[in-house]
Design a protein around this motif. Structure first.
Motif, PDB file in Angstrom:
ATOM      1  N   ALA A  54      13.908  14.669  95.028  1.00 23.01           N
ATOM      2  CA  ALA A  54      14.339  13.306  94.686  1.00 23.01           C
ATOM      3  C   ALA A  54      14.061  13.057  93.204  1.00 23.01           C
ATOM      4  O   ALA A  54      12.991  12.584  92.824  1.00 23.01           O
ATOM      5  CB  ALA A  54      13.618  12.288  95.576  1.00 23.01           C
ATOM      6  N   GLY A  55      15.020  13.395  92.379  1.00 17.92           N
ATOM      7  CA  GLY A  55      14.853  13.270  90.926  1.00 17.92           C
ATOM      8  C   GLY A  55      15.499  12.003  90.409  1.00 17.92           C
ATOM      9  O   GLY A  55      15.550  10.987  91.101  1.00 17.92           O
ATOM     10  N   CYS A  56      16.011  12.045  89.187  1.00 17.13           N
ATOM     11  CA  CYS A  56      16.629  10.863  88.586  1.00 17.13           C
ATOM     12  C   CYS A  56      17.530  11.349  87.454  1.00 17.13           C
ATOM     13  O   CYS A  56      17.072  12.058  86.556  1.00 17.13           O
ATOM     14  CB  CYS A  56      15.537   9.947  88.052  1.00 17.13           C
ATOM     15  N   SER A  57      18.794  10.950  87.502  1.00 17.46           N
ATOM     16  CA  SER A  57      19.743  11.424  86.480  1.00 17.46           C
ATOM     17  C   SER A  57      19.345  10.934  85.093  1.00 17.46           C
ATOM     18  O   SER A  57      19.561  11.616  84.094  1.00 17.46           O
ATOM     19  CB  SER A  57      21.161  10.960  86.807  1.00 17.46           C
ATOM     20  N   LEU A  58      18.730   9.766  85.043  1.00 14.26           N
ATOM     21  CA  LEU A  58      18.308   9.205  83.759  1.00 14.26           C
ATOM     22  C   LEU A  58      17.146  10.032  83.181  1.00 14.26           C
ATOM     23  O   LEU A  58      17.165  10.407  82.003  1.00 14.26           O
ATOM     24  CB  LEU A  58      17.910   7.747  83.981  1.00 14.26           C
ATOM     25  N   ALA A  59      16.162  10.330  84.021  1.00 15.44           N
ATOM     26  CA  ALA A  59      15.040  11.171  83.557  1.00 15.44           C
ATOM     27  C   ALA A  59      15.572  12.543  83.128  1.00 15.44           C
ATOM     28  O   ALA A  59      15.160  13.088  82.099  1.00 15.44           O
ATOM     29  CB  ALA A  59      14.002  11.306  84.669  1.00 15.44           C
ATOM     30  N   ASP A  60      16.523  13.077  83.894  1.00 16.93           N
ATOM     31  CA  ASP A  60      17.081  14.404  83.561  1.00 16.93           C
ATOM     32  C   ASP A  60      17.881  14.388  82.262  1.00 16.93           C
ATOM     33  O   ASP A  60      18.100  15.441  81.656  1.00 16.93           O
ATOM     34  CB  ASP A  60      18.027  14.889  84.674  1.00 16.93           C
ATOM     35  N   SER A  61      18.365  13.194  81.863  1.00  4.03           N
ATOM     36  CA  SER A  61      19.196  13.131  80.659  1.00  4.03           C
ATOM     37  C   SER A  61      18.356  13.197  79.378  1.00  4.03           C
ATOM     38  O   SER A  61      18.896  13.061  78.281  1.00  4.03           O
ATOM     39  CB  SER A  61      20.070  11.867  80.672  1.00  4.03           C
ATOM     40  N   CYS A  62      17.062  13.427  79.528  1.00  2.00           N
ATOM     41  CA  CYS A  62      16.192  13.500  78.341  1.00  2.00           C
ATOM     42  C   CYS A  62      15.282  14.730  78.432  1.00  2.00           C
ATOM     43  O   CYS A  62      14.094  14.617  78.762  1.00  2.00           O
ATOM     44  CB  CYS A  62      15.381  12.206  78.243  1.00  2.00           C
ATOM     45  N   PRO A  63      15.824  15.927  78.112  1.00  2.00           N
ATOM     46  CA  PRO A  63      15.003  17.140  78.194  1.00  2.00           C
ATOM     47  C   PRO A  63      13.913  17.151  77.107  1.00  2.00           C
ATOM     48  O   PRO A  63      14.203  16.800  75.951  1.00  2.00           O
ATOM     49  CB  PRO A  63      16.015  18.282  77.953  1.00  2.00           C
ATOM     50  N   PRO A  64      12.684  17.538  77.444  1.00  2.00           N
ATOM     51  CA  PRO A  64      11.558  17.447  76.501  1.00  2.00           C
ATOM     52  C   PRO A  64      11.767  18.161  75.158  1.00  2.00           C
ATOM     53  O   PRO A  64      11.449  17.580  74.114  1.00  2.00           O
ATOM     54  CB  PRO A  64      10.396  18.081  77.278  1.00  2.00           C
ATOM     55  N   GLU A  65      12.347  19.380  75.147  1.00  2.00           N
ATOM     56  CA  GLU A  65      12.481  20.084  73.844  1.00  2.00           C
ATOM     57  C   GLU A  65      13.427  19.317  72.934  1.00  2.00           C
ATOM     58  O   GLU A  65      13.180  19.157  71.745  1.00  2.00           O
ATOM     59  CB  GLU A  65      13.015  21.519  74.001  1.00  2.00           C
ATOM     60  N   GLU A  66      14.546  18.846  73.512  1.00  2.00           N
ATOM     61  CA  GLU A  66      15.513  18.098  72.688  1.00  2.00           C
ATOM     62  C   GLU A  66      14.918  16.780  72.202  1.00  2.00           C
ATOM     63  O   GLU A  66      15.143  16.353  71.066  1.00  2.00           O
ATOM     64  CB  GLU A  66      16.800  17.830  73.478  1.00  2.00           C
ATOM     65  N   PHE A  67      14.117  16.181  73.067  1.00  3.45           N
ATOM     66  CA  PHE A  67      13.518  14.905  72.652  1.00  3.45           C
ATOM     67  C   PHE A  67      12.476  15.122  71.563  1.00  3.45           C
ATOM     68  O   PHE A  67      12.356  14.312  70.634  1.00  3.45           O
ATOM     69  CB  PHE A  67      12.909  14.165  73.855  1.00  3.45           C
TER      70      PHE A  67
END
Ligand code: 13P
Ligand code: SF4
Length: 319
Positions: free
Chosen positions: A94-107
Motif C-alpha cells: 500500500a504505497g502512494c503515487s505522490l510519495a513515489d513521484s519524489c525519488p530520493p536521489e533526484e530530490f
C-alpha cells in the motif's frame, strides 16, 4: 501415488469484527485508520483521521502495537515517532503515487541546485525525503507552517505541486515546487463537476488541495479530509459535491446522516476516485496482520532519526 500440494489458504473467523476486537485487546493494539479506507475498516478502527490527526495519535498512544490502516508513508511516520513499538501495515504494497513521484536521489540533486532554501515537505513522502527536509506539513497545516517561515527565506515545497500552488496562493509566498502529484486527486473532471453543479444547484462543492487548480476553482471550500468533514457538518447547506477520495463519504454519511454527499467524478468512467493503494488493505489482511504480527514496518535508524526532527518540528508548530 502423488499427493498434490495445495497452497495454504488462510481461514477466517465468521465474525471478523469480533475477531479483530479480540486481537486488539490481546495485543494491546490500537487501530489507526485514514478516511480513505474501506467502510468496514473505518468502523473497526479506534481512531479515524487526516494525516495530522493520525500523526498526533501515533505520537501519543500508549498501545504496544500500532496497526496502521492507511498507506506506507503513514505507517512509516508512526514508526519514526515510535521506534520501540511494533507498527503493522495490513499490506506492505500500500504505497502512494505522490510519495513515489519524489525519488530520493533526484530530490537530493534538486535540493543541491537550490542552496539556502528551507525544505517544507508534505507528509505524503518517504522517510528518505523527510530526512532531507527541514519541516513536514500536512494538508491541514501547510498554510500555517509556511506562514511561520520568515518572508525573506526561500522555500522548496515538495512533493505535491498542487498543494504547493494552493499554499502559494493562500500565503502570497513564492516557492520552488517539486512537480509531484496524486493519481487520484489529479483525476477529477472539471467538466463533470460543472455538470453536477448545474444538476444540483443547491449543493456546495468542497475539495482537497491535492486537486488540480481547474477543480479547486469551482470549490466553495478547500481543506484536508478532516476539514472537509467539519465544514460539511457546520455549513448551512444540505448537500455537497465532494472532490476527494470517495472513502470519506462513508464517514460523512455516518457523522452527518441528514445531509447528502455526491462524489466528484473522475475524467474516465472508472472508480479512479478510489485510491488503489489505500484500498489494498482489507478486513482480512487487517485480521491476518494482527494474528501473525506481520507485515511490520522497519527502517534504518539513521534515516529514522533524520526524519524525526522535521516531523517533531511540524507537531510543535501546529499544536
Ligand atoms: P489528509 O487526510 O491529510 O487530508 O490527506 C489526504 C491524503 O491524500 C492522504 O493520502
Ligand atoms: Fe497517495 Fe493520493 Fe492515495 Fe493519498 S489518495 S495515498 S496522496 S495516491
Amino acid at each position: 501415488m502423488f499427493v498434490t500440494e495445495r497452497p495454504l489458504t488462510p481461514t477466517f473467523p465468521r465474525d471478523l469484527f469480533a475477531a479483530i476486537d479480540d486481537l486488539k485487546r490481546e495485543l494491546n493494539a490500537v487501530i489507526l485508520a485514514h478516511y480513505y479506507q474501506d467502510p468496514d475498516i473505518q468502523d473497526v478502527a479506534d481512531y479515524i483521521g487526516d494525516s495530522l490527526g493520525l500523526s498526533r495519535k501515533a505520537a501519543e498512544t500508549n498501545a504496544e502495537t500500532i496497526v496502521f490502516a492507511g498507506v506506507h508513508f503513514m505507517a512509516e511516520t508512526a514508526k519514526i515517532l515510535n521506534p520501540d513499538k511494533r507498527v503493522l501495515l495490513p499490506d506492505l504494497e500500500a504505497g502512494c503515487s505522490l510519495a513515489d513521484s519524489c525519488p530520493p536521489e533526484e530530490f537530493a540533486a534538486f535540493k543541491a541546485a537550490h542552496p539556502n532554501h528551507v525544505v517544507v515537505s508534505y507528509i505524503n513522502c518517504t522517510a528518505a525525503i523527510k530526512a532531507m527536509s527541514d519541516i513536514i506539513c500536512t494538508s491541514s497545516n501547510a498554510v500555517d507552517i509556511v506562514n511561520q517561515i520568515p518572508p525573506e527565506q526561500p522555500i522548496i515545497f515538495a512533493p505535491d505541486r498542487n498543494l504547493g500552488r494552493y499554499v502559494m496562493q493562500q500565503t502570497g509566498r513564492d516557492m520552488v515546487l517539486w512537480s509531484g502529484s496524486c493519481m487520484v486527486h489529479e483525476n477529477f473532471s472539471e467538466k463533470k463537476i460543472i455538470q453536477l453543479q448545474v444538476e444540483h444547484p443547491e449543493a456546495e462543492t468542497i475539495a482537497h488541495p491535492e486537486c488540480e487548480e481547474a477543480v479547486l476553482r469551482h470549490a466553495r471550500f478547500v481543506g484536508s479530509t478532516t476539514a472537509l468533514l467539519k465544514y460539511a457538518r457546520h455549513s448551512e447547506k444540505r448537500s455537497f459535491i465532494v472532490a476527494t477520495e470517495s472513502g470519506i463519504i462513508h464517514q460523512m454519511q455516518k457523522q452527518i446522516p441528514d445531509k447528502a454527499f455526491i462524489p466528484a467524478p473522475p475524467i474516465a468512467n472508472c472508480a479512479c476516485n478510489e485510491c488503489p493503494h489505500m484500498r489494498l488493505n482489507t478486513m482480512e489482511k487487517l485480521y491476518l496482520a494482527m494474528k501473525n504480527g506481520t507485515p511490520e514496518i522497519t527502517l534504518p535508524e539513521d534515516i529514522r532519526i533524520a526524519a524525526l526532527a522535521p516531523i517533531q518540528r511540524m507537531l510543535a508548530a501546529s499544536s
